[in-house]
Write a protein that holds these residues in place. Structure first.
Motif, mmCIF file in Angstrom:
data_model
loop_
_atom_site.group_PDB
_atom_site.id
_atom_site.type_symbol
_atom_site.label_atom_id
_atom_site.label_comp_id
_atom_site.label_asym_id
_atom_site.label_seq_id
_atom_site.Cartn_x
_atom_site.Cartn_y
_atom_site.Cartn_z
ATOM 1 N N VAL A 11 19.899 -15.178 -58.527
ATOM 2 C CA VAL A 11 20.925 -15.706 -57.639
ATOM 3 C C VAL A 11 20.548 -17.166 -57.403
ATOM 4 C CG1 VAL A 11 21.863 -15.646 -55.294
ATOM 5 C CG2 VAL A 11 21.390 -13.505 -56.508
ATOM 6 N N VAL A 12 21.480 -18.073 -57.673
ATOM 7 C CA VAL A 12 21.223 -19.500 -57.493
ATOM 8 C C VAL A 12 22.306 -20.091 -56.600
ATOM 9 C CG1 VAL A 12 21.019 -21.750 -58.644
ATOM 10 C CG2 VAL A 12 20.126 -19.683 -59.755
ATOM 11 N N LEU A 13 21.885 -20.812 -55.576
ATOM 12 C CA LEU A 13 22.814 -21.550 -54.721
ATOM 13 C C LEU A 13 22.326 -22.986 -54.634
ATOM 14 C CD1 LEU A 13 23.486 -19.138 -51.721
ATOM 15 C CD2 LEU A 13 25.039 -19.722 -53.560
ATOM 16 N N GLU A 14 23.256 -23.916 -54.655
ATOM 17 C CA GLU A 14 22.911 -25.327 -54.524
ATOM 18 C C GLU A 14 23.861 -25.983 -53.536
ATOM 19 O OE1 GLU A 14 21.696 -27.444 -58.133
ATOM 20 O OE2 GLU A 14 22.288 -25.666 -59.258
ATOM 21 N N ARG A 15 23.305 -26.887 -52.751
ATOM 22 C CA ARG A 15 24.097 -27.617 -51.759
ATOM 23 C C ARG A 15 23.596 -29.047 -51.662
ATOM 24 N NH1 ARG A 15 26.244 -23.337 -51.777
ATOM 25 N NH2 ARG A 15 27.083 -22.087 -50.101
ATOM 26 N N HIS A 32 9.918 -21.025 -36.127
ATOM 27 C CA HIS A 32 10.984 -20.948 -35.113
ATOM 28 C C HIS A 32 12.318 -21.434 -35.675
ATOM 29 C CE1 HIS A 32 9.906 -25.202 -34.596
ATOM 30 N NE2 HIS A 32 11.051 -25.355 -33.944
ATOM 31 N N LEU A 33 12.290 -22.365 -36.621
ATOM 32 C CA LEU A 33 13.528 -22.811 -37.261
ATOM 33 C C LEU A 33 13.986 -21.800 -38.310
ATOM 34 C CD1 LEU A 33 12.730 -26.610 -37.670
ATOM 35 C CD2 LEU A 33 14.154 -25.506 -35.918
ATOM 36 N N MET A 34 13.043 -21.215 -39.060
ATOM 37 C CA MET A 34 13.389 -20.186 -40.052
ATOM 38 C C MET A 34 14.076 -19.008 -39.367
ATOM 39 S SD MET A 34 9.845 -20.384 -42.227
ATOM 40 C CE MET A 34 10.261 -19.365 -43.654
ATOM 41 N N GLU A 35 13.587 -18.658 -38.175
ATOM 42 C CA GLU A 35 14.190 -17.548 -37.438
ATOM 43 C C GLU A 35 15.630 -17.867 -37.052
ATOM 44 O OE1 GLU A 35 13.609 -15.009 -33.310
ATOM 45 O OE2 GLU A 35 11.910 -16.149 -34.091
ATOM 46 N N ALA A 36 15.914 -19.139 -36.790
ATOM 47 C CA ALA A 36 17.255 -19.533 -36.362
ATOM 48 C C ALA A 36 18.293 -19.396 -37.476
ATOM 49 C CB ALA A 36 17.233 -20.971 -35.831
ATOM 50 N N TRP A 37 17.877 -19.488 -38.736
ATOM 51 C CA TRP A 37 18.868 -19.398 -39.825
ATOM 52 C C TRP A 37 18.613 -18.259 -40.801
ATOM 53 C CZ3 TRP A 37 17.631 -19.933 -44.976
ATOM 54 C CH2 TRP A 37 16.396 -20.515 -45.273
ATOM 55 N N LEU A 38 17.379 -17.730 -40.846
ATOM 56 C CA LEU A 38 17.064 -16.697 -41.835
ATOM 57 C C LEU A 38 16.673 -15.398 -41.134
ATOM 58 C CD1 LEU A 38 16.733 -15.995 -44.841
ATOM 59 C CD2 LEU A 38 14.469 -17.038 -44.768
ATOM 60 N N MET A 39 15.406 -15.261 -40.772
ATOM 61 C CA MET A 39 14.921 -14.063 -40.081
ATOM 62 C C MET A 39 13.642 -14.415 -39.334
ATOM 63 S SD MET A 39 15.260 -10.997 -42.906
ATOM 64 C CE MET A 39 15.447 -11.879 -44.449
ATOM 65 N N VAL A 86 11.550 -16.221 -54.607
ATOM 66 C CA VAL A 86 12.482 -17.198 -54.044
ATOM 67 C C VAL A 86 11.853 -18.573 -54.198
ATOM 68 C CG1 VAL A 86 13.627 -18.020 -51.949
ATOM 69 C CG2 VAL A 86 13.485 -15.559 -52.418
ATOM 70 N N THR A 87 12.589 -19.492 -54.822
ATOM 71 C CA THR A 87 12.104 -20.857 -55.004
ATOM 72 C C THR A 87 13.126 -21.838 -54.456
ATOM 73 O OG1 THR A 87 10.893 -20.208 -56.993
ATOM 74 C CG2 THR A 87 11.301 -22.571 -56.690
ATOM 75 N N TRP A 88 12.661 -22.690 -53.558
ATOM 76 C CA TRP A 88 13.468 -23.767 -52.976
ATOM 77 C C TRP A 88 13.043 -25.071 -53.625
ATOM 78 C CZ3 TRP A 88 17.158 -22.447 -49.457
ATOM 79 C CH2 TRP A 88 17.036 -21.202 -48.824
ATOM 80 N N THR A 89 14.014 -25.860 -54.080
ATOM 81 C CA THR A 89 13.739 -27.161 -54.671
ATOM 82 C C THR A 89 14.568 -28.203 -53.939
ATOM 83 O OG1 THR A 89 13.411 -26.071 -56.805
ATOM 84 C CG2 THR A 89 13.662 -28.462 -56.824
ATOM 85 N N LEU A 90 13.890 -29.215 -53.410
ATOM 86 C CA LEU A 90 14.543 -30.287 -52.677
ATOM 87 C C LEU A 90 14.467 -31.559 -53.510
ATOM 88 C CD1 LEU A 90 12.993 -28.279 -50.605
ATOM 89 C CD2 LEU A 90 13.498 -30.024 -48.921
ATOM 90 N N SER A 91 15.610 -32.236 -53.675
ATOM 91 C CA SER A 91 15.662 -33.495 -54.414
ATOM 92 C C SER A 91 16.422 -34.508 -53.566
ATOM 93 C CB SER A 91 16.404 -33.331 -55.739
ATOM 94 O OG SER A 91 15.891 -32.240 -56.469
ATOM 95 N N PRO A 92 15.884 -35.727 -53.429
ATOM 96 C CA PRO A 92 16.635 -36.751 -52.699
ATOM 97 C C PRO A 92 17.991 -36.963 -53.364
ATOM 98 C CG PRO A 92 14.389 -37.490 -53.120
ATOM 99 C CD PRO A 92 14.598 -36.225 -53.923
ATOM 100 N N ALA A 117 22.247 -9.965 -52.357
ATOM 101 C CA ALA A 117 21.532 -11.230 -52.222
ATOM 102 C C ALA A 117 22.490 -12.408 -52.323
ATOM 103 C CB ALA A 117 20.438 -11.333 -53.284
ATOM 104 N N GLY A 118 23.423 -12.336 -53.259
ATOM 105 C CA GLY A 118 24.411 -13.412 -53.386
ATOM 106 C C GLY A 118 25.186 -13.602 -52.099
ATOM 107 N N TYR A 119 25.619 -12.503 -51.509
ATOM 108 C CA TYR A 119 26.343 -12.557 -50.233
ATOM 109 C C TYR A 119 25.421 -13.064 -49.124
ATOM 110 C CZ TYR A 119 28.388 -10.985 -45.862
ATOM 111 O OH TYR A 119 28.854 -10.938 -44.583
ATOM 112 N N GLY A 120 24.237 -12.486 -49.046
ATOM 113 C CA GLY A 120 23.312 -12.819 -47.969
ATOM 114 C C GLY A 120 22.887 -14.277 -47.973
ATOM 115 N N TRP A 121 22.550 -14.795 -49.156
ATOM 116 C CA TRP A 121 22.110 -16.189 -49.219
ATOM 117 C C TRP A 121 23.229 -17.150 -48.865
ATOM 118 C CZ3 TRP A 121 17.402 -17.328 -48.480
ATOM 119 C CH2 TRP A 121 16.368 -16.550 -48.991
ATOM 120 N N ARG A 122 24.487 -16.848 -49.216
ATOM 121 C CA ARG A 122 25.598 -17.720 -48.810
ATOM 122 C C ARG A 122 25.681 -17.774 -47.284
ATOM 123 N NH1 ARG A 122 27.699 -15.614 -53.550
ATOM 124 N NH2 ARG A 122 28.816 -13.913 -52.552
#
Length: 139
Positions: A11-15, A32-39, A86-92, A117-122
């Motif tokens: 499952v890949v999402l990009e924003r 505390h921030l992860m809890e606010a948007w994830l779990m 799960v891999t997060w990649t941040l690019s300027p 997972a596709g639904y959940g990650w969106r």
């Protein structure tokens, strides 16, 4: 064993986010921030650190695989027979950040987990964007 039996999907999402990588990184790595948007989590950004995510439906067992501050975060994600990464990649990207999330390792017989997972990650991405819009993620 056939090749099809060992193939996995991701499952890949990009924003593109209107926030600098440092701010996005804080939202991805501060419990505390992860809890606010994830779990709820006992995450610490240390390679080899075991942690979990907890929700009303159960928990996810994880281990940090890779940390490159403001660039890459990777951890295992194991729950209900699913062994994934799960891999997060941040690019300027201009004044903001291009954020890519890939959850890899879904087997062919895990269609429900893949779709979920596709639904959940969106949903989580929408929550993340709301958290990033608050001052709480400021330095």
């Amino acid at each position: 064993m056939t090749a099809a039996a060992t193939e996995t999907r991701s499952v890949v999402l990009e924003r593109d986010l209107a926030h600098p990588p440092e701010k996005v990184w804080r939202a991805l790595t501060q419990p505390h921030l992860m809890e606010a948007w994830l779990m709820k989590t006992d995450f610490e950004p240390v390679v080899g650190r075991r942690f979990d995510f907890r929700a009303d439906w159960g928990s996810v067992d994880c281990e940090v695989l890779e940390i490159e501050p403001n660039r890459t975060l990777s951890y295992t994600w194991a729950a209900y027979g699913l062994e994934s990464v799960v891999t997060w990649t941040l690019s300027p990207a201009g004044a903001g950040t291009h954020l890519r999330m890939e959850q890899s390792g879904f087997r062919a017989d895990q269609e429900q987990a893949y779709q979920g997972a596709g639904y959940g990650w969106r949903k989580f991405f929408a929550n993340l964007e709301q958290v990033l819009a608050t001052e709480e993620t400021a330095a």
